[in-house]
Design an enzyme around this catalytic site. Structure first.
Site, PDB file in Angstrom:
ATOM      1  N   HIS A  75       9.117   6.249  -1.248  1.00  0.00           N
ATOM      2  CA  HIS A  75       7.672   6.562  -0.930  1.00  0.00           C
ATOM      3  C   HIS A  75       7.754   8.151  -0.524  1.00  0.00           C
ATOM      4  CE1 HIS A  75       6.945   2.244   0.958  1.00  0.00           C
ATOM      5  NE2 HIS A  75       7.351   2.126  -0.421  1.00  0.00           N
ATOM      6  N   HIS A 232       1.353  -0.329  -5.945  1.00  0.00           N
ATOM      7  CA  HIS A 232       2.446  -0.020  -4.954  1.00  0.00           C
ATOM      8  C   HIS A 232       3.853  -0.080  -5.817  1.00  0.00           C
ATOM      9  CE1 HIS A 232       4.651   0.824  -1.528  1.00  0.00           C
ATOM     10  NE2 HIS A 232       5.725   0.170  -1.842  1.00  0.00           N
ATOM     11  N   ASP A 236       6.377   2.768  -6.173  1.00  0.00           N
ATOM     12  CA  ASP A 236       7.871   2.767  -6.068  1.00  0.00           C
ATOM     13  C   ASP A 236       8.748   3.433  -7.225  1.00  0.00           C
ATOM     14  OD1 ASP A 236       7.922   1.921  -3.368  1.00  0.00           O
ATOM     15  OD2 ASP A 236       8.181  -0.201  -4.181  1.00  0.00           O
ATOM     16  N   HIS A 259      13.928  -1.728  -7.623  1.00  0.00           N
ATOM     17  CA  HIS A 259      14.663  -0.523  -7.039  1.00  0.00           C
ATOM     18  C   HIS A 259      16.076  -0.574  -7.854  1.00  0.00           C
ATOM     19  CE1 HIS A 259      11.804   0.823  -4.100  1.00  0.00           C
ATOM     20  NE2 HIS A 259      11.909  -0.272  -3.409  1.00  0.00           N
TER      21      HIS A 259
END
EC number: 3.5.1.108
Length: 297
Positions: A75, A232, A236, A259
């Site tokens: 973030h 969001h 990321d 991720h």
């Protein structure tokens, strides 16, 4: 176009998402060509932001060196990337970056307080030359050549509050603050309970996370954007792609990316010298310089 850093030191104290303990974070200017460096003040260990230093992507992007880790960096890196900052030192006295409200808007406010200054060295970017993809079943992340920086993301959750969501974000600092920065992380109540049983998500609550049960959203204030969940995911992805070490010029496209997939993508890009070109944004690169100048204003 010149490299950038912050104008002055700024700091804050916040809670870490997984350990749930207070963390003091200090941002400091760095000279040109130093990049982004994390520093654990409690351990005396510096961890440069490099793809090879990513040691875990299970619940967040985690850097590590000599058995010392710094977690949940995505973030903050997302906001740093949006502000066009090339060189900065990030010091913390614990294992995590503070979660703030689960978005990156708090980091944007901190960077606004710090201010931005240009340095003497020319800025460099990574221009994607051919498509590169990482796939896991029907999930994928991909970069393609483009004369803009674009993040095009789609998700599909079997939950009535999410379902299918798509969003295409054309990168610029102002658009980031308006369209992406306020999008919060999210999780499902049964997952939160499981994570806490494992000693994780100790700092997670309705003030820093969208929490969903089987019936809907538990946060009384509701959503900040209609497509907050997929926005969001873009937040990321911008933070994860910052691990390349230079701004990306190309189109990032994903369905249900993570991720882990983002980390594998950055590694695959950097391992293939034919996949990208490093461009110095000097006067002769007028068109590219103009595009990036617009993006970080």
């Amino acid at each position: 176009m010149r490299q950038r850093t912050i104008a002055k030191k700024v700091e804050l104290i916040g809670i870490g998402l997984h350990k749930g303990v207070p963390v003091k974070m200090v941002l400091e200017p760095l000279e040109a060509n130093n990049g982004i460096i994390f520093y654990r003040t409690d351990k005396g260990v510096s961890i440069p932001m490099k793809a090879e230093n990513v040691v875990d992507t299970t619940m967040a992007t985690v850097l590590g060196k000599d058995d010392v880790k710094i977690s949940t960096i995505e973030h903050l890196l997302s906001a740093i990337s949006a502000y066009g900052i090339d060189n900065i030192k990030i010091s913390v006295d614990n294992e995590e970056i503070p979660i703030m409200d689960g978005s990156s808007i708090g980091y944007c406010m901190l960077l606004d307080e710090a201010g931005i200054v240009e340095l003497d060295e020319v800025r460099k970017i990574i221009q994607i030359k051919r498509p590169i993809e990482i796939r896991d079943g029907d999930k994928f992340v991909r970069v393609e050549p483009s004369n803009q920086t674009v993040f095009d993301f789609a998700i599909d959750f079997k939950h009535q509050a999410i379902k299918e969501q798509k969003y295409k974000f054309v990168f610029s600092k102002q658009a980031y603050k308006e369209e992406i920065a306020r999008a919060r992380t999210f999780g499902f109540l049964h997952e939160v309970n499981y994570l806490r049983s494992k000693g994780l998500a100790q700092g997670g609550n309705l003030s820093n996370c969208i929490v969903l049960d089987e019936n809907g959203i538990l946060n009384k204030e509701g959503l900040r954007y209609k497509e907050e969940f997929v926005r969001h995911k873009i937040l990321d992805a911008i933070g994860d792609m910052a691990i390349l070490g230079m701004p990306l010029m190309g189109s990032y496209i994903s369905f249900a990316g993570s991720h882990k997939l983002n980390s594998l993508l950055t590694q695959k890009i950097l391992s293939d010298s034919n996949a990208y070109e490093v461009i110095a944004l000097e006067d002769q690169n007028t068109e590219k310089m103009f595009e990036f100048a617009k993006a970080v204003q």
